[in-house]
Design an enzyme around this catalytic site. Structure first.
Site, PDB file in Angstrom:
ATOM      1  N   ARG A 178       1.073  -0.920   0.122  1.00 28.29           N
ATOM      2  CA  ARG A 178       0.124  -0.001  -0.409  1.00 28.29           C
ATOM      3  C   ARG A 178       0.991   1.078  -0.212  1.00 28.29           C
ATOM      4  O   ARG A 178       0.325   2.402  -0.434  1.00 28.29           O
ATOM      5  CB  ARG A 178      -0.867   0.277   1.076  1.00 28.29           C
ATOM      6  CG  ARG A 178      -1.543  -1.059   0.904  1.00 28.29           C
ATOM      7  CD  ARG A 178      -3.544  -0.886   2.253  1.00 28.29           C
ATOM      8  NE  ARG A 178      -2.689  -1.105   3.701  1.00 28.29           N
ATOM      9  CZ  ARG A 178      -3.008  -2.097   4.120  1.00 28.29           C
ATOM     10  NH1 ARG A 178      -3.672  -3.555   3.203  1.00 28.29           N
ATOM     11  NH2 ARG A 178      -2.604  -2.565   4.785  1.00 28.29           N
ATOM     12  N   SER A 186      -1.685 -16.572   6.210  1.00 30.03           N
ATOM     13  CA  SER A 186      -2.973 -15.816   6.744  1.00 30.03           C
ATOM     14  C   SER A 186      -4.169 -16.224   7.287  1.00 30.03           C
ATOM     15  O   SER A 186      -5.197 -16.175   6.888  1.00 30.03           O
ATOM     16  CB  SER A 186      -3.274 -14.501   5.809  1.00 30.03           C
ATOM     17  OG  SER A 186      -3.356 -13.724   6.100  1.00 30.03           O
ATOM     18  N   CYS A 212      -5.754 -18.824  15.666  1.00 27.50           N
ATOM     19  CA  CYS A 212      -7.089 -18.198  16.892  1.00 27.50           C
ATOM     20  C   CYS A 212      -7.757 -18.576  16.553  1.00 27.50           C
ATOM     21  O   CYS A 212      -8.592 -18.958  18.135  1.00 27.50           O
ATOM     22  CB  CYS A 212      -7.114 -16.792  17.228  1.00 27.50           C
ATOM     23  SG  CYS A 212      -5.661 -15.527  17.149  1.00 27.50           S
ATOM     24  N   ALA A 246      12.697  -6.771  12.792  1.00 24.63           N
ATOM     25  CA  ALA A 246      11.909  -8.102  12.299  1.00 24.63           C
ATOM     26  C   ALA A 246      10.182  -7.504  13.750  1.00 24.63           C
ATOM     27  O   ALA A 246      10.977  -6.846  14.121  1.00 24.63           O
ATOM     28  CB  ALA A 246      12.391  -9.266  13.998  1.00 24.63           C
ATOM     29  N   ASP A 276       5.675 -12.609  17.487  1.00 20.01           N
ATOM     30  CA  ASP A 276       5.377 -13.305  18.938  1.00 20.01           C
ATOM     31  C   ASP A 276       7.185 -13.976  18.955  1.00 20.01           C
ATOM     32  O   ASP A 276       7.805 -13.366  19.883  1.00 20.01           O
ATOM     33  CB  ASP A 276       4.905 -15.165  18.363  1.00 20.01           C
ATOM     34  CG  ASP A 276       4.264 -14.395  18.640  1.00 20.01           C
ATOM     35  OD1 ASP A 276       3.335 -13.076  18.893  1.00 20.01           O
ATOM     36  OD2 ASP A 276       3.246 -15.893  18.252  1.00 20.01           O
ATOM     37  N   TYR A 313     -24.759   4.278  29.073  1.00 19.11           N
ATOM     38  CA  TYR A 313     -25.981   3.918  29.473  1.00 19.11           C
ATOM     39  C   TYR A 313     -27.461   4.061  29.161  1.00 19.11           C
ATOM     40  O   TYR A 313     -27.831   5.033  28.723  1.00 19.11           O
ATOM     41  CB  TYR A 313     -25.942   4.599  31.281  1.00 19.11           C
ATOM     42  CG  TYR A 313     -26.964   4.124  31.776  1.00 19.11           C
ATOM     43  CD1 TYR A 313     -27.024   2.760  31.938  1.00 19.11           C
ATOM     44  CD2 TYR A 313     -27.800   5.057  32.442  1.00 19.11           C
ATOM     45  CE1 TYR A 313     -28.334   2.540  33.347  1.00 19.11           C
ATOM     46  CE2 TYR A 313     -28.912   4.893  33.611  1.00 19.11           C
ATOM     47  CZ  TYR A 313     -28.924   3.392  33.351  1.00 19.11           C
ATOM     48  OH  TYR A 313     -30.483   2.884  34.184  1.00 19.11           O
ATOM     49  N   LYS A 362     -24.003   3.577  37.705  1.00 24.07           N
ATOM     50  CA  LYS A 362     -23.114   3.611  38.008  1.00 24.07           C
ATOM     51  C   LYS A 362     -22.365   2.295  37.644  1.00 24.07           C
ATOM     52  O   LYS A 362     -22.239   1.285  37.509  1.00 24.07           O
ATOM     53  CB  LYS A 362     -22.966   3.161  39.414  1.00 24.07           C
ATOM     54  CG  LYS A 362     -23.188   5.105  40.014  1.00 24.07           C
ATOM     55  CD  LYS A 362     -22.669   5.322  41.196  1.00 24.07           C
ATOM     56  CE  LYS A 362     -23.891   4.757  41.983  1.00 24.07           C
ATOM     57  NZ  LYS A 362     -23.735   4.759  43.416  1.00 24.07           N
TER      58      LYS A 362
HETATM   59  P1  FAD Z   1       2.431 -16.925  13.372  1.00 22.92           P
HETATM   60  O1  FAD Z   1       0.884 -15.876  13.548  1.00 22.92           O
HETATM   61  O2  FAD Z   1       3.094 -17.666  14.166  1.00 22.92           O
HETATM   62  O3  FAD Z   1       3.097 -16.582  11.786  1.00 22.92           O
HETATM   63  C1  FAD Z   1       4.656 -17.093  12.221  1.00 22.92           C
HETATM   64  C2  FAD Z   1       5.286 -18.275  10.811  1.00 22.92           C
HETATM   65  O4  FAD Z   1       6.407 -17.714  10.105  1.00 22.92           O
HETATM   66  C3  FAD Z   1       4.488 -19.358  11.052  1.00 22.92           C
HETATM   67  O5  FAD Z   1       3.568 -19.919   9.753  1.00 22.92           O
HETATM   68  C4  FAD Z   1       5.855 -20.341  10.216  1.00 22.92           C
HETATM   69  O6  FAD Z   1       5.579 -21.386   9.743  1.00 22.92           O
HETATM   70  C5  FAD Z   1       6.531 -19.304   9.525  1.00 22.92           C
HETATM   71  N1  FAD Z   1       8.160 -19.460   9.435  1.00 22.92           N
HETATM   72  C6  FAD Z   1       8.907 -19.679  10.307  1.00 22.92           C
HETATM   73  N2  FAD Z   1      10.224 -19.917  10.308  1.00 22.92           N
HETATM   74  C7  FAD Z   1      10.295 -19.905   8.915  1.00 22.92           C
HETATM   75  C8  FAD Z   1      11.116 -19.575   8.569  1.00 22.92           C
HETATM   76  N3  FAD Z   1      12.135 -20.139   8.462  1.00 22.92           N
HETATM   77  N4  FAD Z   1      10.646 -19.777   6.935  1.00 22.92           N
HETATM   78  C9  FAD Z   1       9.536 -19.800   6.369  1.00 22.92           C
HETATM   79  N5  FAD Z   1       8.722 -19.611   7.273  1.00 22.92           N
HETATM   80  C10 FAD Z   1       8.803 -19.687   8.449  1.00 22.92           C
HETATM   81  N6  FAD Z   1      -3.243 -14.209  19.917  1.00 22.92           N
HETATM   82  C11 FAD Z   1      -4.205 -13.908  20.633  1.00 22.92           C
HETATM   83  O7  FAD Z   1      -3.982 -12.658  20.543  1.00 22.92           O
HETATM   84  N7  FAD Z   1      -5.917 -14.143  20.593  1.00 22.92           N
HETATM   85  C12 FAD Z   1      -6.119 -15.136  20.365  1.00 22.92           C
HETATM   86  O8  FAD Z   1      -7.377 -15.474  20.446  1.00 22.92           O
HETATM   87  C13 FAD Z   1      -5.228 -15.781  19.343  1.00 22.92           C
HETATM   88  N8  FAD Z   1      -5.367 -17.322  20.152  1.00 22.92           N
HETATM   89  C14 FAD Z   1      -4.296 -18.872  19.756  1.00 22.92           C
HETATM   90  C15 FAD Z   1      -4.911 -19.877  19.026  1.00 22.92           C
HETATM   91  C16 FAD Z   1      -3.860 -20.740  18.748  1.00 22.92           C
HETATM   92  C17 FAD Z   1      -4.125 -22.073  18.585  1.00 22.92           C
HETATM   93  C18 FAD Z   1      -2.270 -19.915  18.513  1.00 22.92           C
HETATM   94  C19 FAD Z   1      -1.452 -20.928  17.596  1.00 22.92           C
HETATM   95  C20 FAD Z   1      -2.055 -19.078  18.577  1.00 22.92           C
HETATM   96  C21 FAD Z   1      -3.300 -18.007  18.974  1.00 22.92           C
HETATM   97  N9  FAD Z   1      -2.799 -17.187  19.303  1.00 22.92           N
HETATM   98  C22 FAD Z   1      -3.653 -15.217  20.215  1.00 22.92           C
HETATM   99  C23 FAD Z   1      -1.687 -15.924  18.926  1.00 22.92           C
HETATM  100  C24 FAD Z   1      -1.442 -15.331  17.882  1.00 22.92           C
HETATM  101  O9  FAD Z   1      -1.835 -16.603  16.799  1.00 22.92           O
HETATM  102  C25 FAD Z   1      -0.326 -14.480  17.436  1.00 22.92           C
HETATM  103  O10 FAD Z   1      -0.084 -14.357  18.389  1.00 22.92           O
HETATM  104  C26 FAD Z   1       0.223 -14.271  15.701  1.00 22.92           C
HETATM  105  O11 FAD Z   1      -0.256 -15.509  15.310  1.00 22.92           O
HETATM  106  C27 FAD Z   1       1.760 -13.644  16.154  1.00 22.92           C
HETATM  107  O12 FAD Z   1       1.970 -13.963  14.452  1.00 22.92           O
HETATM  108  P2  FAD Z   1       3.500 -13.561  13.882  1.00 22.92           P
HETATM  109  O13 FAD Z   1       3.775 -13.721  12.294  1.00 22.92           O
HETATM  110  O14 FAD Z   1       4.572 -13.671  14.708  1.00 22.92           O
HETATM  111  O15 FAD Z   1       4.055 -15.941  14.215  1.00 22.92           O
END
Ligand code: FAD
Length: 827
Positions: A22, A39, A43, A281, A284, A428, A436
């Site tokens: 974008r 994508s 969750c 970076a 998580d 409210y 309250k």
């Molecule tokens: P991710 O979404 O984990 O994406 C990382 C991706 O990187 C993965 O798909 C992995 O395959 C890929 N990857 C890693 N290393 C490599 C590599 N070397 N080469 C290529 N690809 C790679 N958070 C909330 O706030 N509310 C919720 O209700 C909630 N529920 C959740 C339920 C579950 C079951 C899980 C597992 C997580 C949940 N989370 C929730 C946490 C949330 O999903 C994560 O905080 C969020 O997805 C983090 O995003 P990210 O991009 O850092 O990592």
């Protein structure tokens, strides 16, 4: 033209790619994702397991093809980035379908590899029925297992939000679910007093909880998967979900020599730049200073990852972005009908960082109590006792939790104070809130504390106050007091305080309490203005104290805590429950009333009814679920059905023969189909006789309870005594008492221990079962074995020293069993 390479295609990675496009239409954007999908809704994965999300396709927010079409991003799924060459600015990538390796140069590399589930090296962890949950393929494997016909039991290890969500969803599939957590509570993002509410709800929903007990090993025995806990408890199961936390997935960052934090997370600055200027970076995998402590923290949540993605793209394209301010870790989880949420710091975290804080908690209705469906809501805040700055907040309830936590989160993030909360202007009207709002209420209470109008105490400070000889003053009504109070409390209703001041000493601390805190505060103000100086109001009142003490007790005696779920008692002669006719059923709507309101209202209506009449009671006080079960048993009324839906409990009762409703019925309430045996002796011959009778009674279809007290308690001992610490008397008893059923002496002709050997030989010759096999038979026949709590205390025999499957109970447990028994024996 710039080349941006992104590692990871979910929350942080896909979000970064979309925003980059974008902002920069010209750039080449390449996104590498190891898995098959980008994508996806991680969750939503637990809800797919529970069939709440029925279509698997709904888990995919967008496909790789659609993402390419919309954003003109080169999406490479099933491609793993294996190494980063930061000096030369390229990555090595393997195509996981063809196994071909290639390199890709970048101007800027963005890492969003997420976090991987922790799998500690516990013996047996590689069993194929032990699953972790991170991705779609993980949930596919779990669902496949669930669809095998024999799979009916699951153990969830870990009581964080993924563990709780999985426990709920497996239960929704009618499985028998056990949750094991090494800490003494679930949901470490809330404090113990709030977690207690969650735990009670889980137990009410039929989840078995083992807290303060970690997994020691997994084993397969004759095809059965067994989970052994540190306490020695063994749970047989068909599958295990391991969700004991996540660890940043940062091997490639580590190998490339990027600066990492203590738990392996990537260190970044406010522009998300790593120790290499060309590598950013997010998500998580990063750590960033906490806005409260300024120490780096990792917060694995989707909200921060998405917001970071937006910022990092700006930083890359424009050279700078609004500096990242860190996350306050606002989170929320659904646990059956309940919602639990948290923002900012908990009491435990503040204490750990030695940050001085005060806390207040209130129980309120989700909206005006007089408007239908007002449901229970507990709100707690933690704040600086001097400036009033709010450090954190927590909410647990059946409705309206999300909006309260969002408002609290906004104040916490903006460094708002308790005065802001008191002033907060909510939208409210009766269906939505109260004039309250509960948030105003915690603001008012906190103001009272800071301004010196009130001094609160918490449940965990009560033992110290008791040591100081504090008077515990219960200011609720006598009816509420009769249904239960704090030990040694004195009851003076708050409306009578002014006229009964002479009964209240003013030379010792006074702890006032009511059901939730409001009447306690009124009493506190009356006393303060009559010259009493050392008064404290118990925060959250009896409700919080009761939830917490129930849970403390349940952690110590997990076997007792697993309440049997309600089963309707038979009403007709043929054993089928007699159903009420809809036109003959009375209704009591006790929704919005707090304990003991529902019980008292129900009792009043029952008093005016005749035997055989039916009553339907609706209540929203969660405690009513347990109260109505005990009350109906004690009063000889029949509980026909009991259901909870969206926080509303519906009980249907049939009025029984007992004349005095509300008093313990002197006649047995139900069919006297039980047999209860008090085993007082530990003479081998007497104990044998007890088991012969118990097994005989069980064989005739009776419900048998054996209550082991005094010397009889030693029958249930095992030799697992090594790790049990005992006081002097406990050690003396340990030396003198038999170590279990194999160690008993005969009451007569014992001959210094030869007698029992002769007896065992004789029994073998005569094909009479030995005591141990009689015990096993009794267990298999469903005989209930109860160890007397008082005898355990006196003899210093802890629960860990008892045979598995033994319940612990007191006189009330025995009385309840005895009242349902046609046969009562004392041996
Ligand atoms: P991710 O979404 O984990 O994406 C990382 C991706 O990187 C993965 O798909 C992995 O395959 C890929 N990857 C890693 N290393 C490599 C590599 N070397 N080469 C290529 N690809 C790679 N958070 C909330 O706030 N509310 C919720 O209700 C909630 N529920 C959740 C339920 C579950 C079951 C899980 C597992 C997580 C949940 N989370 C929730 C946490 C949330 O999903 C994560 O905080 C969020 O997805 C983090 O995003 P990210 O991009 O850092 O990592």
């Amino acid at each position: 033209m710039k080349t941006y390479v992104i590692v990871g295609g979910v929350a942080g990675g896909a979000g970064t790619a979309a925003r980059l496009r974008r902002l920069d239409e010209e750039a080449r954007i390449i996104l590498f994702e190891r898995g098959e999908h980008i994508s996806y809704a991680n969750c939503g994965l637990p809800y797919y397991a529970g069939n709440k999300i029925t279509e698997r396709s709904r888990l995919f927010v967008v496909t790789a093809e659609r993402f390419t079409e919309v954003f003109n991003v080169e999406v490479k799924t099933r491609h793993e980035v294996q190494s980063i060459h930061k000096e030369e600015q390229y990555v090595s990538v393997v195509d996981l379908q063809t196994n071909e390796t290639f390199t890709q140069y970048y101007d800027t590399l963005v890492l969003s590899p997420g976090a991987a589930p922790v799998r500690p090296r516990i013996p047996g962890i590689d069993d194929p029925a032990i699953f972790s949950l991170r991705s779609v393929s993980d949930i596919d494997a779990i669902v496949q297992k669930l669809e095998e016909s024999r799979v009916t039991r699951a153990v969830v290890v870990g009581g964080g939000f993924i563990g709780l969500e999985m426990a709920e969803n497996l239960k929704e599939r009618q499985m028998r679910v056990t949750l094991v957590e090494a800490l003494d509570q679930v949901m470490n993002v809330i404090d113990y007093d709030m977690a207690a509410i969650v735990q009670q709800h889980m137990r009410d929903k039929g989840i078995e909880l083992f807290l303060k007990d970690g997994v020691k090993s997994f084993e397969r025995e004759k095809g059965e998967l067994k989970v052994t806990l540190a306490s020695g408890t063994v749970i047989e199961t068909d599958m295990v979900i391991l969700s004991i936390g996540v660890r940043p997935d940062t091997k490639i960052a580590h190998d490339a020599g990027l600066a990492l934090g203590r738990n392996g997370a990537i260190s970044v600055d406010a522009q998300f730049t790593t120790s290499d200027p060309h590598i950013k970076a997010v998500g998580d995998a990063i750590e960033y200073p906490s806005p409260f402590t300024k120490e780096p923290v990792t917060v694995p949540l989707a909200g921060p990852a998405n917001k970071q993605a937006r910022l990092v793209a700006e930083s890359i394209v424009q050279g700078t972005c609004r500096p990242y301010s860190g996350t306050i870790a606002t989170s929320i989880a659904k646990i059956f009908d309940l919602t639990a949420a948290s923002t900012g710091m908990t009491g435990k975290q503040l204490a750990m960082h030695e940050i001085p804080y005060a806390e207040v908690l209130t129980h309120a209705g989700s909206h005006a109590g007089y408007y239908p469906n007002s449901l229970q809501l507990a709100v707690k805040i933690l704040f600086d006792p001097t400036s009033g700055r709010i450090y954190g907040g927590q909410a647990v309830g059946y409705a309206g939790v999300d909006k309260r936590i969002d408002v609290l989160g906004a104040y916490v993030k903006k460094e708002g104070t308790i005065r802001d909360l008191a002033d907060f202007e909510q939208a409210y009207a009766p269906p939505y809130s109260s004039a309250k709002d509960p948030l105003n209420m915690v603001g008012f209470i906190a103001e009272n504390v800071v301004d010196g109008y009130s001094r609160v105490t918490t449940w965990d400070q009560l033992p110290a106050l008791r040591e100081q000889k504090a008077l515990f003053l219960d200011v609720r009504t006598p009816e509420e007091f009769d249904l239960g109070s704090l030990p040694h409390a004195v009851n003076i209703p708050h409306t009578e305080i002014r006229s009964r001041l002479a009964e209240i000493p003013n030379d010792r601390p006074i702890v006032v309490f009511c059901a939730m805190g409001v009447r306690g505060y009124l009493a506190e103000r009356i006393l303060a203005q009559h010259g009493y100086t050392d008064i404290r109001n118990l925060m959250g009142g009896y409700k919080t104290w009761q939830a917490v003490t129930n849970e403390l007790d349940a952690v110590e005696h997990p076997k007792n805590a697993h309440i049997a779920l309600f089963t309707p008692s038979p009403g007709e002669e043929d054993g089928s429950p007699r159903a009420p006719q809809s036109d003959s059923i009375k209704l009591v709507d006790a929704c919005g009333l707090q304990c003991p309101g529902p019980i008292l209202t129900m009792k009043k209506t029952m008093d005016s009814m005749s035997q055989g009449d039916f009553l339907r009671v609706l209540a929203t006080d969660p405690g009513f679920n347990r109260d109505v079960q005990s009350w109906s048993k004690l009063t000889g009324n029949r509980l026909v059905s009991l259901e909870t839906k969206d926080g509303t409990i519906e009980a249907v009762l049939e009025k029984g023969p007992g004349s005095a409703v509300g008093k313990v019925s002197s006649s047995a309430p139900a069919a006297q189909n039980g047999a209860s045996i008090i085993v007082f002796s530990n003479d081998m011959d007497r104990v044998l006789a007890a088991f012969v009778l118990a097994n005989g009674a069980a064989a005739t279809g009776r419900n048998v309870t054996m209550f082991f007290t005094f010397w009889g308690l030693t029958v249930l001992r095992t030799k697992r005594t090594g790790r049990v610490k005992k006081d002097f008397m406990g050690r003396m008893f340990n030396m003198m008492l038999p170590k279990g059923m194999d160690d008993l002496a005969l009451s007569q002709i014992n001959f210094g221990g030869i007698g029992p050997k002769l007896m065992k030989k004789r029994m073998k010759q005569k094909h009479v079962d030995q005591l141990r096999s009689m015990y096993t038979q009794a267990r298999m026949a469903g005989v209930r074995m109860v160890a007397c709590q008082m005898s355990m205390d006196i003899m210093g025999i802890p629960e860990a020293e008892l045979l598995d499957g033994v319940e612990i109970g007191g006189v009330a447990t025995y009385m309840e069993a005895a009242s349902e028994s046609g046969v009562n024996l004392f041996i």
